[in-house]
Design an enzyme around this catalytic site. Structure first.
Site, PDB file in Angstrom:
ATOM      1  CB  THR A 230      -0.955   0.063   1.215  1.00 29.99           C
ATOM      2  OG1 THR A 230      -1.653  -1.151   1.340  1.00 29.99           O
ATOM      3  CG2 THR A 230      -1.916   1.217   1.138  1.00 29.99           C
ATOM      4  NE  ARG A 258      -8.251  -8.017   2.689  1.00 32.59           N
ATOM      5  CZ  ARG A 258      -7.326  -7.068   2.801  1.00 32.59           C
ATOM      6  NH1 ARG A 258      -6.879  -6.458   1.718  1.00 32.59           N
ATOM      7  NH2 ARG A 258      -6.843  -6.724   3.968  1.00 32.59           N
ATOM      8  CB  VAL A 259     -12.739  -4.731  -0.409  1.00 31.77           C
ATOM      9  CG1 VAL A 259     -12.481  -3.253  -0.218  1.00 31.77           C
ATOM     10  CG2 VAL A 259     -13.101  -5.023  -1.858  1.00 31.77           C
ATOM     11  N   GLY A 260      -9.823  -4.451   1.359  1.00 33.97           N
ATOM     12  CA  GLY A 260      -9.220  -4.027   2.617  1.00 33.97           C
ATOM     13  C   GLY A 260      -9.661  -2.637   3.010  1.00 33.97           C
ATOM     14  CG  ASP A 261      -6.827  -0.410   5.307  1.00 27.35           C
ATOM     15  OD1 ASP A 261      -6.389  -1.243   4.472  1.00 27.35           O
ATOM     16  OD2 ASP A 261      -6.086   0.356   5.949  1.00 27.35           O
ATOM     17  CB  THR A 281       0.443   1.399   4.784  1.00 30.10           C
ATOM     18  OG1 THR A 281       1.392   1.759   5.783  1.00 30.10           O
ATOM     19  CG2 THR A 281       0.414   2.479   3.719  1.00 30.10           C
ATOM     20  N   GLY A 282      -1.026  -1.100   6.172  1.00 30.80           N
ATOM     21  CA  GLY A 282      -0.938  -2.159   7.175  1.00 30.80           C
ATOM     22  C   GLY A 282      -2.158  -3.048   7.131  1.00 30.80           C
ATOM     23  N   GLY A 284      -5.464  -4.232   6.903  1.00 35.35           N
ATOM     24  CA  GLY A 284      -6.711  -3.576   6.528  1.00 35.35           C
ATOM     25  C   GLY A 284      -7.875  -3.940   7.422  1.00 35.35           C
TER      26      GLY A 284
HETATM   27  N1  GLY Z   1      -3.861  -1.931   3.968  1.00 28.05           N
HETATM   28  C1  GLY Z   1      -4.012  -2.660   2.791  1.00 28.05           C
HETATM   29  C2  GLY Z   1      -4.878  -3.827   2.898  1.00 28.05           C
HETATM   30  O1  GLY Z   1      -5.016  -4.412   3.957  1.00 28.05           O
HETATM   31  O2  GLY Z   1      -5.432  -4.219   1.905  1.00 28.05           O
END
Ligand code: GLY
Length: 392
Positions: A230, A258-261, A281-282, A284
């Protein structure tokens, strides 16, 4: 912690805005300014020049994140991002434009590398805020974005390594009796026999897959500890206008869909023209649960400094885990926090090692990498516990 009222905060900001004067408390902040994840460092110089010459804050931040999006060697973002469990690269991004209070977002997009720009197009060319999956791709194509294969050979090989390593109970890897084949029932004994032996075998598998010697241990690490990669970038100009953008290929080997943050407004990025801009970043999943970027902006609105605001969001994650270090050591999280007056902070759950501290990048006239303020020192504990890897 010294708290000031919202009215006081805004008044202090507008004094600085008019005069560039030091802030209350003697702090002096510079604008324009860009802050971002360390993988944006190489792209800060032209973005800063553009911002200084009057470019819109969002466009300047987009210049930074397009660098890693276009770079096939950055396997955490855009072209060359590590794929999902089926070997398909799926990208997420969002942006917020302070001056117009606009927001745009896309999730789970295949075959379009500059999803940060697609997020901006959603903001500017639709009445929506978020598009996902096939609809987002069709929208991007309609807007003229080129369709391309995002899976580089580098990322495909690491994905194949993951397939062959992560299970000896499926049909990936050598067939019965072929070189490198391991009977499933030997796995527990093998686990007991030591990490060095496994590393040696994984190294052989990586070699078979054509992964270059100097890349093999990095590839094995990415299989053992799937990265989230990220990049986030926030920008403030001389007038105190702010914007932010976050873009990613997300968690490596994720379940398709899957969708992250990163595309979640309020988690991966949040910008409020009265306060500032923040991003993450990290991990999600952890960040979504605390609405990290929004939490940070609200903390600053109520008087916390950027560092205090970011640290508070990290502590919220820790509280969600009942302060249980056996869980927290597996969670990586970094926040990038920019107040509209130019004050900023990079804060991280884990500070990294003395040789490899967690860093973020800043340009406020001087381009530099700074060490993040960390809630905990060290790297957490990698899973499964492995000795520090060295290239052969
Ligand atoms: N922070 C990126 C993710 O977890 O997709």
């Amino acid at each position: 912690m010294r708290r000031i009222s919202r009215r006081g905060l805004l008044a202090a900001g507008s004094v600085a805005l008019a005069s560039g004067a030091p802030q209350a408390g003697g702090e002096s902040h510079r604008r324009p300014i860009l802050i971002c994840a360390a993988n944006g460092y190489a792209y800060l110089e032209p973005a800063y020049e553009a911002l200084k010459n009057g470019e819109d804050t969002l466009d300047a931040a987009l210049r930074v994140v397009q660098g890693p999006e276009n770079d096939p060697k950055d396997d955490s973002v855009g072209l060359g991002g590590l794929p999902n469990e089926e070997g398909v690269v799926e990208l997420d991004a969002c942006c917020m434009h302070g001056p117009t209070r606009g927001a745009g977002s896309v999730g789970g997009v295949q075959n379009i590398k500059n999803v940060s720009l697609v997020a901006k197009a959603v903001m500017n060319h639709t009445g929506h805020v978020m598009l996902v999956g096939e609809g987002a791709q069709r929208f991007a194509l309609a807007m003229g974005f080129p369709k391309e294969n995002l899976l580089t050979e580098h990322s495909r090989k690491i994905w194949m390594l993951w397939r062959e390593m992560h299970s000896n109970q499926d049909w990936w890897g050598p067939g019965v009796g072929m070189p490198g084949w391991t009977p499933p029932e030997q796995a527990p004994a093998e686990r007991r026999s030591g990490i060095e032996r496994r590393l040696g075998r994984w190294n052989d598998v990586a070699a078979d897959l054509g992964i270059e010697p100097e890349m093999r241990m990095d590839a094995i690490r990415k299989v053992l500890v799937p990265p989230t990669g990220t990049i986030h970038c926030s920008a403030a100009n001389e007038k105190g206008e702010v914007s932010g953008v976050t873009t990613t290929s997300g968690l490596a080997w994720k379940i398709p869909g899957r969708v992250g943050d990163s595309p979640i407004i309020g988690a991966g990025c949040y910008t409020d023209p009265e306060v500032g801009s923040a991003g993450a970043t990290g991990s999600g999943e952890e960040n979504i649960k605390v609405a990290g970027a929004h939490t940070i902006i609200e903390n600053m609105r109520h008087g916390m400094s950027p560092e205090e605001a970011g640290m508070d969001a990290l502590k919220r994650i820790v509280r969600f885990h009942g302060n249980n270090m056996d869980e927290i050591r597996y969670i990586g999280m970094t926040y990038y926090v920019l107040r509209k007056d130019g004050a900023y902070a990079g804060v991280s759950m884990w500070g990294g090692t003395a040789e490899r501290p967690k860093r973020f990048a800043v340009h406020d006239g001087t381009r530099r990498l700074e060490v993040c303020k960390a809630l905990y020192q060290g790297d957490g504990i990698e899973w499964p516990p492995i000795p520090r890897l060295k290239n052969p």
